[in-house]
Design an enzyme around this catalytic site. Structure first.
Site, PDB file in Angstrom:
ATOM      1  N   TYR A   1       0.822  -1.202   0.000  1.00 41.23           N
ATOM      2  CA  TYR A   1       0.000   0.000   0.000  1.00 41.23           C
ATOM      3  C   TYR A   1       0.856   1.252   0.000  1.00 41.23           C
ATOM      4  O   TYR A   1       1.908   1.307   0.630  1.00 41.23           O
ATOM      5  CB  TYR A   1      -0.886   0.046   1.251  1.00 41.23           C
ATOM      6  CG  TYR A   1      -2.001  -0.944   1.241  1.00 41.23           C
ATOM      7  CD1 TYR A   1      -3.000  -0.846   0.277  1.00 41.23           C
ATOM      8  CD2 TYR A   1      -2.066  -1.954   2.175  1.00 41.23           C
ATOM      9  CE1 TYR A   1      -4.045  -1.753   0.274  1.00 41.23           C
ATOM     10  CE2 TYR A   1      -3.112  -2.864   2.172  1.00 41.23           C
ATOM     11  CZ  TYR A   1      -4.096  -2.761   1.223  1.00 41.23           C
ATOM     12  OH  TYR A   1      -5.120  -3.640   1.213  1.00 41.23           O
TER      13      TYR A   1
ATOM     14  N   HIS B   1     -12.635   2.802   6.024  1.00 42.14           N
ATOM     15  CA  HIS B   1     -11.400   2.111   5.660  1.00 42.14           C
ATOM     16  C   HIS B   1     -10.926   1.139   6.752  1.00 42.14           C
ATOM     17  O   HIS B   1      -9.883   0.504   6.597  1.00 42.14           O
ATOM     18  CB  HIS B   1     -10.279   3.111   5.389  1.00 42.14           C
ATOM     19  CG  HIS B   1     -10.399   3.777   4.046  1.00 42.14           C
ATOM     20  ND1 HIS B   1     -10.711   5.105   3.894  1.00 42.14           N
ATOM     21  CD2 HIS B   1     -10.272   3.275   2.791  1.00 42.14           C
ATOM     22  CE1 HIS B   1     -10.748   5.400   2.605  1.00 42.14           C
ATOM     23  NE2 HIS B   1     -10.499   4.314   1.916  1.00 42.14           N
TER      24      HIS B   1
ATOM     25  N   ARG C   1      -5.582   7.306  -8.591  1.00 43.30           N
ATOM     26  CA  ARG C   1      -4.726   6.224  -8.108  1.00 43.30           C
ATOM     27  C   ARG C   1      -5.309   4.917  -8.589  1.00 43.30           C
ATOM     28  O   ARG C   1      -6.449   4.869  -9.044  1.00 43.30           O
ATOM     29  CB  ARG C   1      -4.625   6.229  -6.579  1.00 43.30           C
ATOM     30  CG  ARG C   1      -5.918   5.839  -5.889  1.00 43.30           C
ATOM     31  CD  ARG C   1      -5.789   5.870  -4.370  1.00 43.30           C
ATOM     32  NE  ARG C   1      -4.915   4.818  -3.867  1.00 43.30           N
ATOM     33  CZ  ARG C   1      -5.349   3.637  -3.420  1.00 43.30           C
ATOM     34  NH1 ARG C   1      -6.635   3.363  -3.405  1.00 43.30           N
ATOM     35  NH2 ARG C   1      -4.515   2.731  -2.977  1.00 43.30           N
TER      36      ARG C   1
ATOM     37  N   ASN D   1      -6.233   0.832  -7.588  1.00 41.39           N
ATOM     38  CA  ASN D   1      -6.317  -0.237  -6.616  1.00 41.39           C
ATOM     39  C   ASN D   1      -6.561  -1.510  -7.428  1.00 41.39           C
ATOM     40  O   ASN D   1      -6.857  -1.443  -8.621  1.00 41.39           O
ATOM     41  CB  ASN D   1      -7.437   0.005  -5.609  1.00 41.39           C
ATOM     42  CG  ASN D   1      -7.252  -0.822  -4.349  1.00 41.39           C
ATOM     43  OD1 ASN D   1      -6.274  -1.572  -4.219  1.00 41.39           O
ATOM     44  ND2 ASN D   1      -8.194  -0.703  -3.433  1.00 41.39           N
TER      45      ASN D   1
ATOM     46  N   GLU E   1      -8.970  -1.179 -10.367  1.00 45.87           N
ATOM     47  CA  GLU E   1      -9.823  -0.002 -10.173  1.00 45.87           C
ATOM     48  C   GLU E   1      -9.023   1.259 -10.470  1.00 45.87           C
ATOM     49  O   GLU E   1      -7.985   1.499  -9.840  1.00 45.87           O
ATOM     50  CB  GLU E   1     -10.337   0.064  -8.731  1.00 45.87           C
ATOM     51  CG  GLU E   1     -11.301  -1.044  -8.394  1.00 45.87           C
ATOM     52  CD  GLU E   1     -11.728  -1.035  -6.935  1.00 45.87           C
ATOM     53  OE1 GLU E   1     -12.642  -1.803  -6.590  1.00 45.87           O
ATOM     54  OE2 GLU E   1     -11.137  -0.267  -6.133  1.00 45.87           O
TER      55      GLU E   1
ATOM     56  N   TYR F   1      -7.060 -10.493   2.513  1.00 40.36           N
ATOM     57  CA  TYR F   1      -7.988  -9.360   2.407  1.00 40.36           C
ATOM     58  C   TYR F   1      -8.525  -9.227   0.992  1.00 40.36           C
ATOM     59  O   TYR F   1      -9.705  -8.939   0.777  1.00 40.36           O
ATOM     60  CB  TYR F   1      -7.273  -8.071   2.824  1.00 40.36           C
ATOM     61  CG  TYR F   1      -8.107  -6.835   2.636  1.00 40.36           C
ATOM     62  CD1 TYR F   1      -9.255  -6.622   3.400  1.00 40.36           C
ATOM     63  CD2 TYR F   1      -7.761  -5.883   1.686  1.00 40.36           C
ATOM     64  CE1 TYR F   1     -10.033  -5.492   3.216  1.00 40.36           C
ATOM     65  CE2 TYR F   1      -8.528  -4.754   1.500  1.00 40.36           C
ATOM     66  CZ  TYR F   1      -9.666  -4.561   2.262  1.00 40.36           C
ATOM     67  OH  TYR F   1     -10.431  -3.440   2.075  1.00 40.36           O
ATOM     68  N   LYS F   2      -7.676  -9.450   0.022  1.00 39.81           N
ATOM     69  CA  LYS F   2      -8.109  -9.329  -1.362  1.00 39.81           C
ATOM     70  C   LYS F   2      -8.849 -10.579  -1.847  1.00 39.81           C
ATOM     71  O   LYS F   2      -9.341 -10.607  -2.981  1.00 39.81           O
ATOM     72  CB  LYS F   2      -6.914  -9.012  -2.266  1.00 39.81           C
ATOM     73  CG  LYS F   2      -6.398  -7.592  -2.051  1.00 39.81           C
ATOM     74  CD  LYS F   2      -5.222  -7.257  -2.938  1.00 39.81           C
ATOM     75  CE  LYS F   2      -4.706  -5.835  -2.679  1.00 39.81           C
ATOM     76  NZ  LYS F   2      -5.638  -4.764  -3.102  1.00 39.81           N
TER      77      LYS F   2
END
Lengths: 346, 321
Positions: A37, A193, A223, A225, A265, A316-317
């Site tokens: 990140y 978040h 940005r 993601n 994204e 998490y993903k």
């Protein structure tokens, strides 16, 4: 459907496909061979002709089919689009931003004629023609945010700014990476978040919030993601997890290349002028592994990113279960050669 | 440079003497485009070339937020100030070309409020003029309480009364009229938000009174831009750019940094927003912290400085800029 747009599905038989042109312009999100990140924001200024950055809002070959899929999601679950009462002004700001951008950037598809508050909007791909009074919601078939985001690819959230914080208080969310507007609406920046691992400790959200509170009208930023999705399903929502979650358990070495998709994204952030709110479009691009590996640099790098990612992030993903399967597929495309810095193919 | 938004090239369309202390300036674009719409409470930074000295002062926009034909500001003459307001008063004429920043709003209305109670003192009326136009256009409920020195110095009173009638309440110091704040706050409907813009003492009075009566802090909003104070000249080393500069008595540190050709972030230029916060690498002496941004601990530590309003006395100051 015209030659410009694919006739395809994001559910059931999953006929979604990327053309050779769409693969070439795919926004591959990794500038280096590993991922962590960061506040990876840059000005959202026009990019190279043909790239997804060429225009403020990218309209591509999937446009018409994506809008059809959105209408289906909303018919099944109207709560995917919500706007708290004080956010209507921000909705008008967003409608103006999108209509002006699209009419300027794609005049063959979209037209906007303004005569004071009497507006005339033409959307040729979707065969929509609408005369309405700007700032008078009774002259549209639905609220301004819903109206324009039913005609625009990508999810959208609108954040009110007050008390040195941002509050997610309106949105159109049907192509999301497993988060729920209905659950998050009304939350502050750090509240919505909260589920993200590791980034809080690194101070990422403190810096990002501080940056966004000072975001200026006329200077949008962007940005990337990313995550992983099995089958080209736009609506990977928590609401429908029982329907799509099990698909992760049925991938095989024979089907991984076709079924496993990198989901990218392109997120942009825009200060809205009348409401002082922030618009957050989240545009989803999907590419199958078998298409992705046709670009040698992307194939090498994708293998290295998946191989080296911390388990917390893979969990998490949502792809830790299939990590080994993915690596087995990608490894033969990684000959160990160095890759050049940056997003572009070698 | 402030976060990359393009600046607006303008020509001064009109200069109006509102009263003995205040002039109003109207700007229209030189490039024929429409001005951006904005939200009530926003300000722009006006760039001035004051006979070789570059000044950049923030002023609240007072024209209607939806009016894209031009922007209007009011400037109060400050004889003791560094010269920005005097330059505007004495040298800016219709037809002059100037440059404005994009509008930025650090004093927005809370869109959830059931009612907006606006309290102005003197030149603090300007953001409310724009906010009332926006509220009126949207059917928002509001009430203005406006304190002025005398009828002669009551800028825009007639205009506002004519437009908003009984929603405008004016108080004259000359007649010993005073806002009955305790009673006013006591009689507001639930969901009211209070906004105050005016002299420092008035802002503190409204906050303290509201807090003592149990109003939530988040329902009381204020805006106070500090004018950068004058002071003694001092030297500063800029480590990242390898320059040593001298800040003149009537110049801010930020202006001196910019004059040296070093790009530094800013938004409000008045010690309120935090955008220009800069790391102090070495400090042999005393930083005069004049901002509202840094915490008391940060100020005492001498590790941060807000160059838009703060100054320095001592043997050496090195900044990471």
């Amino acid at each position: 459907m015209s030659l410009d747009f694919n006739d395809e599905t994001f559910r059931g038989d999953f006929t979604y496909r990327n053309s050779a042109r769409a693969i070439k312009r795919f926004p591959f999100p990794f500038p280096e061979d590993s991922y962590m990140y960061s506040v990876n924001m840059e000005p959202h200024v026009p990019g190279p002709v043909g790239s997804v950055f060429e225009h403020m809002f990218d309209v591509d070959e999937h446009y018409v089919s994506e809008m059809r899929d959105r209408a289906q999601v909303l018919a099944d679950d109207p709560l995917r689009c919500q706007s708290l009462p004080h956010m209507e002004l921000a909705g008008w700001d967003l409608l103006e931003l999108i209509m002006e951008s699209k009419a300027r950037d794609y005049p063959h598809w979209f037209s906007l004629h303004r005569d004071g508050n009497q507006w005339h909007w033409i959307n040729r791909p979707l065969q929509i023609e609408q005369r309405f009074t700007f700032m008078d919601a009774s002259t549209l078939p639905c609220g301004p945010m819903e109206y324009i985001t039913r005609q625009t690819q990508g999810d959208f959230t609108l954040q009110d700014q007050r008390d040195d914080d941002l509050w997610i208080e309106a949105g159109m969310v049907t192509t999301q990476a497993d988060w729920s507007l209905d659950f998050d609406i009304g939350m502050s920046f750090k509240q919505w978040h909260a589920p993200v691992p590791l980034a809080h400790q690194a101070g990422i959200f403190d810096r990002a919030l501080k940056f966004l509170l000072k975001l200026q009208h006329g200077a949008p930023v962007r940005r990337f993601n990313w995550t992983m999705t099995v089958d080209p399903l736009l609506d990977t929502s928590p609401e429908n997890y029982p329907k799509w979650g099990p698909s992760k358990t049925t991938m095989t070495p024979e089907t991984v290349g076709r079924r496993q998709h990198l989901r990218v994204e392109l997120q942009t952030l825009h200060r809205l002028p009348r409401s002082n709110a922030i618009a957050f479009p989240i545009r989803c691009y999907l590419i199958s592994f078998q298409d992705l590996v046709t670009v040698p640099k992307w194939a090498r790098r994708m293998h290295r990113v998946v191989r080296d990612i911390p388990d917390e992030l893979a969990t998490y993903k949502g792809f830790i279960r299939n990590k080994a399967l993915m690596l087995d597929y990608l490894a033969p495309f990684d000959d160990g050669l160095p890759t050049s810095p940056g997003f572009a193919p070698e | 440079m402030s976060v990359g938004a393009p600046k607006i090239p303008v020509v001064v369309a009109e200069v109006i003497e509102v009263n003995a202390l205040i002039k109003r300036f109207r700007f229209v674009r030189r490039d024929g485009l429409a001005m951006p719409v904005f939200s009530g409470g926003a300000h722009v930074v006006v760039e001035m070339d004051d006979h070789g000295t570059r000044r950049m002062n923030p002023y609240s926009l007072m024209s209607a937020p939806g009016d894209t034909s031009g922007y209007e500001i009011s400037v109060r003459r400050d004889e003791a100030g560094r010269g920005g307001s005097l330059y505007m008063h004495n040298h800016v004429r219709a037809g002059m070309e100037m440059v404005l920043s994009q509008p930025v709003n650090l004093f927005p209305l809370d869109a959830r409020a059931k009612k907006h109670l606006l309290i102005a003192g003197g030149i603090g009326i300007t953001p409310f003029v724009a906010q009332m136009a926006q509220l009126e256009a949207m059917g928002g409920r509001f009430e203005l309480h406006y304190s002025v020195r005398s009828p002669a110095l009551g800028a825009y009173v007639d205009h506002l009364r004519g437009r908003y009638g009984a929603r405008v309440h004016v108080y004259h110091d000359a007649f010993d009229e005073k806002i009955d704040l305790a009673n006013l706050l006591k009689t507001q409907p639930l969901g009211t938000h209070v906004y105050v813009c005016g002299p420092k003492g008035m802002i503190a009075w409204v906050h303290a009174t509201a807090r003592a009566m149990g109003w939530p802090d988040r329902a009381v909003h204020s805006e106070e831009f500090l004018a950068p104070p004058v002071g003694l000249a001092f030297d500063v080393s800029l480590a990242a750019s390898g320059k040593t500069i001298t800040v003149q008595p009537n110049q801010s540190l930020l202006e001196a940094i910019e004059a040296a050709g070093v790009d530094a972030p800013y938004l409000c230029r008045g010690g309120a927003c935090g955008q220009c916060e800069t790391d102090v690498l070495r400090c042999e002496g005393h930083i005069e912290h004049n901002d509202h941004w840094l915490s008391d601990d940060q100020k005492a530590s001498h590790t941060k400085i807000m160059p838009c309003v703060s100054r320095f006395r001592g043997a050496g100051l090195v900044l990471d800029r």
